[in-house]
Enzyme design. Structure first.
Site, PDB file in Angstrom:
ATOM      1  CB  SER A 119      83.796  46.293  40.220  1.00  0.00           C
ATOM      2  OG  SER A 119      84.111  46.025  38.866  1.00  0.00           O
ATOM      3  CG  HIS A 140      84.339  46.519  44.962  1.00  0.00           C
ATOM      4  ND1 HIS A 140      83.077  46.998  44.686  1.00  0.00           N
ATOM      5  CD2 HIS A 140      85.163  47.074  44.023  1.00  0.00           C
ATOM      6  CE1 HIS A 140      83.131  47.788  43.640  1.00  0.00           C
ATOM      7  NE2 HIS A 140      84.388  47.846  43.223  1.00  0.00           N
ATOM      8  CD  GLU A 152      79.991  46.762  46.940  1.00  0.00           C
ATOM      9  OE1 GLU A 152      78.761  46.788  46.867  1.00  0.00           O
ATOM     10  OE2 GLU A 152      80.730  46.533  45.948  1.00  0.00           O
ATOM     11  CG  ASN A 190      80.196  48.676  40.363  1.00  0.00           C
ATOM     12  OD1 ASN A 190      80.139  49.884  40.160  1.00  0.00           O
ATOM     13  ND2 ASN A 190      81.331  48.083  40.683  1.00  0.00           N
TER      14      ASN A 190
END
Length: 291
Positions: A119, A140, A152, A190
């Protein structure tokens, strides 16, 4: 290349979810973990989640049985090497990921694609320690994997266009949406989300609001489905802290300094839902704020 066999490393909440969605989409899955108990727990979780999908009419019983039959478990990492695609979903610690990819090396097929569900950690740096940086990408998934629609896709500096296109096609086959991100610390989701959670911890740390008032304010005032402290507990406070440290180290900006209260909770082992206590205490079955 057409991917059919997928190896998933790590049977935790991300790994079992990834195995679930790949098997449901028709892929043959080999799920690996160092712990046989973790593998058994993962299969029990997948069985429960697929049964729930059947009860809601999202999956028919025959398709569910076929999906479960496509998942095989093993504690032997070498058994994954012959697969078309490998997804590393181990703990968010770079040295652990390097060790896993190094251990895989002797058993890998020449065309196997390597990916990491990291992440936040540099894809370029992870790829550079393997023999195939052109066939390495960040892959991800969001938690919980069966429900969340976004994946992602993060290219390292050496990732080939062929590898990117193959993974983008797979995301579509899974019924999810791909978002392409550049290889900078924490990528897109994130980079935005974890500093927000860290700032909410600062608001608590400074006494501006209580756990309940902070979460209620963001749910009712910003229309968030989950308050930031509740979300931090759901993600895992150790994971939140790891990502903040990656942001701080990678971007060298003091705005990414982890809140001391977040550090204290992690040091205490109060990691959130998975440990039974974080910003909420979950041990009674009725979450109660710890501050």
């Amino acid at each position: 290349m057409t991917v059919q066999t997928v190896g998933v490393i790590g049977a935790g909440q991300m790994g079992n979810g990834i195995a679930h969605v790949f098997a449901a989409a028709g892929y043959d899955v080999v799920l690996n973990d160092i712990s046989a108990e973790a593998l058994a727990a993962a299969m029990a979780k997948i069985e429960t989640n697929t049964a729930r999908q059947v009860s809601k009419g999202q999956l028919d019983a025959e398709a569910r049985d076929a999906a479960l039959a496509r998942i095989r478990t093993t504690t032997d990492l070498g058994e994954l090497g012959g697969g078309d695609l490998i997804i590393e979903a181990a703990t968010e610690r770079e040295e652990v990921k390097h060790r896993i990819f190094a251990a895989l090396q002797p058993s890998l097929g020449p065309r196997t694609i390597l990916t990491s569900n990291t992440s936040s950690i540099s894809i370029t740096r992870l790829a550079a320690r393997t023999d195939r940086p052109d066939r390495f990408m960040g892959f991800h998934f969001m938690n919980p994997v069966p429900l969340m629609k976004l994946v992602e896709l993060i290219r390292g500096i050496a990732t080939s266009e062929e590898t990117y296109r193959e993974l983008k096609t797979i995301v579509g086959r899974l019924g999810k949406t791909a978002a392409s991100a550049e290889d900078y610390p924490a990528f897109i989701v994130n980079r935005v989300l974890i500093p927000m959670i860290n700032e909410a911890v600062y608001v608590l740390y400074e006494g501006v609001g209580s756990v309940a008032s902070i979460d209620a304010s963001m749910k009712l005032g910003a229309n968030h489905p989950m308050g930031p402290l509740e979300l931090g507990d759901f993600i895992g406070l150790d994971t939140c802290l790891s990502i903040m440290n990656v942001l701080r180290d990678g971007l060298a900006d003091t705005k990414y300094r982890p809140c001391p209260l977040l550090v204290k909770y992690v040091e205490a082992g109060w990691l959130g839902r998975k440990s039974g206590r974080g910003f909420y205490d979950y041990r009674s079955g009725n979450p109660e704020p710890t501050r």
